[in-house]
Write a protein that holds these residues in place. Structure first.
Motif, PDB file in Angstrom:
ATOM      1  N   ALA A   1     -14.754   8.487   8.195  1.00 54.64           N
ATOM      2  CA  ALA A   1     -15.230   9.369   7.119  1.00 54.64           C
ATOM      3  C   ALA A   1     -16.332  10.309   7.602  1.00 54.64           C
ATOM      4  O   ALA A   1     -16.970  10.969   6.786  1.00 54.64           O
ATOM      5  N   ARG A   2     -16.533  10.382   8.910  1.00 54.68           N
ATOM      6  CA  ARG A   2     -17.587  11.225   9.473  1.00 54.68           C
ATOM      7  C   ARG A   2     -16.988  12.424  10.199  1.00 54.68           C
ATOM      8  O   ARG A   2     -15.893  12.340  10.779  1.00 54.68           O
ATOM      9  N   VAL A   3     -17.708  13.557  10.183  1.00 57.65           N
ATOM     10  CA  VAL A   3     -17.320  14.754  10.932  1.00 57.65           C
ATOM     11  C   VAL A   3     -18.550  15.317  11.641  1.00 57.65           C
ATOM     12  O   VAL A   3     -19.692  15.059  11.239  1.00 57.65           O
TER      13      VAL A   3
ATOM     14  N   ASP B   1     -22.716  22.712  15.825  1.00 55.15           N
ATOM     15  CA  ASP B   1     -24.144  22.602  16.136  1.00 55.15           C
ATOM     16  C   ASP B   1     -24.568  21.178  16.442  1.00 55.15           C
ATOM     17  O   ASP B   1     -25.750  20.917  16.692  1.00 55.15           O
ATOM     18  N   GLY B   2     -23.622  20.242  16.405  1.00 53.10           N
ATOM     19  CA  GLY B   2     -23.946  18.852  16.655  1.00 53.10           C
ATOM     20  C   GLY B   2     -24.377  18.076  15.429  1.00 53.10           C
ATOM     21  O   GLY B   2     -24.756  16.902  15.537  1.00 53.10           O
ATOM     22  N   ASN B   3     -24.339  18.696  14.251  1.00 51.52           N
ATOM     23  CA  ASN B   3     -24.688  17.995  13.020  1.00 51.52           C
ATOM     24  C   ASN B   3     -23.600  16.987  12.652  1.00 51.52           C
ATOM     25  O   ASN B   3     -22.414  17.296  12.738  1.00 51.52           O
ATOM     26  N   GLU B   4     -24.016  15.821  12.223  1.00 44.03           N
ATOM     27  CA  GLU B   4     -23.089  14.792  11.755  1.00 44.03           C
ATOM     28  C   GLU B   4     -23.162  14.703  10.237  1.00 44.03           C
ATOM     29  O   GLU B   4     -24.241  14.744   9.656  1.00 44.03           O
TER      30      GLU B   4
ATOM     31  N   LEU C   1     -26.026  18.974   2.083  1.00 45.49           N
ATOM     32  CA  LEU C   1     -25.747  19.339   3.473  1.00 45.49           C
ATOM     33  C   LEU C   1     -26.951  19.033   4.359  1.00 45.49           C
ATOM     34  O   LEU C   1     -26.812  18.498   5.466  1.00 45.49           O
ATOM     35  N   GLN C   2     -28.127  19.363   3.887  1.00 46.16           N
ATOM     36  CA  GLN C   2     -29.332  19.071   4.661  1.00 46.16           C
ATOM     37  C   GLN C   2     -29.518  17.566   4.825  1.00 46.16           C
ATOM     38  O   GLN C   2     -30.099  17.105   5.810  1.00 46.16           O
ATOM     39  N   GLY C   3     -29.003  16.800   3.893  1.00 46.70           N
ATOM     40  CA  GLY C   3     -29.088  15.356   3.985  1.00 46.70           C
ATOM     41  C   GLY C   3     -27.947  14.708   4.737  1.00 46.70           C
ATOM     42  O   GLY C   3     -27.859  13.467   4.812  1.00 46.70           O
TER      43      GLY C   3
END
Length: 447
Positions: free
Chosen positions: A49-51, A55-58, A380-382
């Motif tokens: 459930a992760r992408v 930019d390397g953000n998870e 998104l920031q979280g």
């Protein structure tokens, strides 16, 4: 204090996409106008459930493949089945045994159907269903339930705000009726006697369950009026049950249309239905033949092998039950947080647990694109990406807890904006806009 995420590489890639791809994406729902300005991640990979973005953000992802992924990104049994099939060839000049086995698997899950034909997109099969209904009845009109989307093809898009390029005569061949409003369907039949070939609807949606007798009444009306009943099972299939909404509510359509989760993200769709209708597109009829579906890639081996692996997963386990459980946990936790901040009337999770949305309202309790965008921005920031809270069976307790952590930070910002009755000073950029709208404004891409 956690550093704010940046999207510089994604923004650069998105700009390049706009130069090469109309709209900057291959699906309007995936467009950058559906996300806060400058915060539309361009993804590079996913697992469960992760992408992860460029930019390397998870992120924990919801909506998960526009609701096409129920088992999780990179689910190995599906990937391995598709890979094994591809090693033996992808496309041939004659049917493969895999087509037969996939048809057997499909029809075992959908006992109300006698025959199935595979394709690649949902629109392929809904349009084929409408054509089949028109041929079978000799009529030209279609009764559409007032639900968001059925097809990219003219018969449906001609009824939307993005109808440029579609003849008005096509749009006039459609009439709408209300969900859970049987009287409105009666009025449609009465207004167009002997002309309605098909009635098409989603038997249920995230926020709307059929009232007692509604689906049965639609079935009876179609029988009385000689119209073909079509269920769009794109979303309900494999989320409500492996047999779709018809398996839950016990009403059998004449034709049903499937896609999305049947391949766990692989491209495969299906038209299923009663033999006497489906055979009009075959070689065992004396009537004028219907050019039903004839697609080069409909029988491509990777998609069909992926579907068979999905069917096996649903036979062996209970993905729907897992999604229901995860969705219930998320709903309870999120709504409790909203209540703690005194804003549960303005922002909350709602809907069927396997197909959740989030409701975002302004200080007047009216649905608000501006407040929706503010919520998206803060989530998104979280580390949460999603236009909804639609889960998969790969979402874990840790994923839900991470989502609730993001909400703990996002909801105070939402509360302050409500107190000010404005997102000004909180929202960075323009609000999102409906994906299907007449003009590019208010989110016209500049650059």
């Amino acid at each position: 204090m956690t550093a704010r995420r940046t999207f510089d590489v994604s923004n650069m890639l998105q700009q390049r996409l706009h130069e090469l791809v109309p709209g900057g994406a291959h699906t309007y729902a995936r467009g950058s106008d559906q996300y806060p300005d400058g915060m539309a991640p361009v993804l590079v990979r996913g697992a469960g459930a992760r992408v992860w973005d460029a930019d390397g953000n998870e992120f924990v992802e919801y909506g998960i493949g526009l609701r096409s992924v129920t088992l999780g990104h990179g689910y190995r049994p599906v990937v391995d089945a598709a890979y094994a099939a591809m090693l033996d060839g992808v496309s041939f000049s004659r049917p493969t045994e895999l087509e037969l086995r996939a048809a057997e698997d499909f029809l075992a899950l959908v006992p109300g159907a006698d025959m199935v034909k595979f394709a690649k997109n949902g629109s392929d099969v809904t349009t084929a269903a409408v054509r089949l209904a028109r041929a079978a009845t000799g009529r030209d009109m279609v009764a559409l339930c007032n639900q968001p989307f059925f097809s990219v093809d003219d018969w449906f898009i001609g009824t939307t705000a993005m109808s440029a390029g579609i003849p008005e005569t096509t749009a006039r061949q459609a009439v709408s009726f209300g969900y859970n409003d049987l009287a409105s369907l009666v009025r449609a039949f009465d207004a167009h006697p002997g002309r309605i070939a098909a009635v098409i609807l989603e038997a249920a949606t995230a926020l709307a369950e059929p009232e007692p007798g509604f689906l049965e009444g639609v079935r009876a009306l179609c029988d009385r009026e000689g119209a073909v009943l079509i269920f769009d099972e794109m979303i309900t299939g494999y989320r409500w049950s492996a047999s779709g909404a018809q398996g839950v509510y016990g009403v059998t359509p004449d034709l049903s249309c499937w896609g999305k989760a049947m391949g766990n993200g692989f491209a495969v769709s299906a038209l299923a239905g009663r033999r006497e209708l489906m055979e009009l597109g075959g070689l065992r009829t004396d009537r004028d033949r219907v050019f039903l579906l004839s697609t080069t890639h409909g029988a491509e081996t990777a998609g069909l092998a992926a579907f068979r692996a999905v069917a096996a997963a649903y036979r062996a386990g209970d993905p729907v039950g897992v999604m229901e459980s995860v969705g219930q946990r998320l709903t309870a936790g999120f709504n409790a947080l909203a209540a703690e901040h005194g804003i549960a009337d303005f922002v909350h999770a709602a809907g069927r647990p396997s197909c959740l949305i989030f409701v975002t309202k302004d200080a007047d309790k009216a649905p608000s694109q501006a407040f929706r965008t503010l919520f998206l921005q803060e989530m998104l920031q979280g580390g949460v990406l999603g236009q909804s809270f639609v889960v998969s069976a790969a979402h874990t307790v840790d994923d839900v807890d991470a989502t609730l952590d993001a909400a703990r930070a996002a909801l105070p910002v939402y509360a302050r904006a409500l107190e000010a009755n404005s997102v000004e000073g909180h929202l960075e950029g323009r609000p999102v806009a409906p994906a299907i709208r007449r003009y590019a404004q208010p989110r016209r891409h500049e650059g």
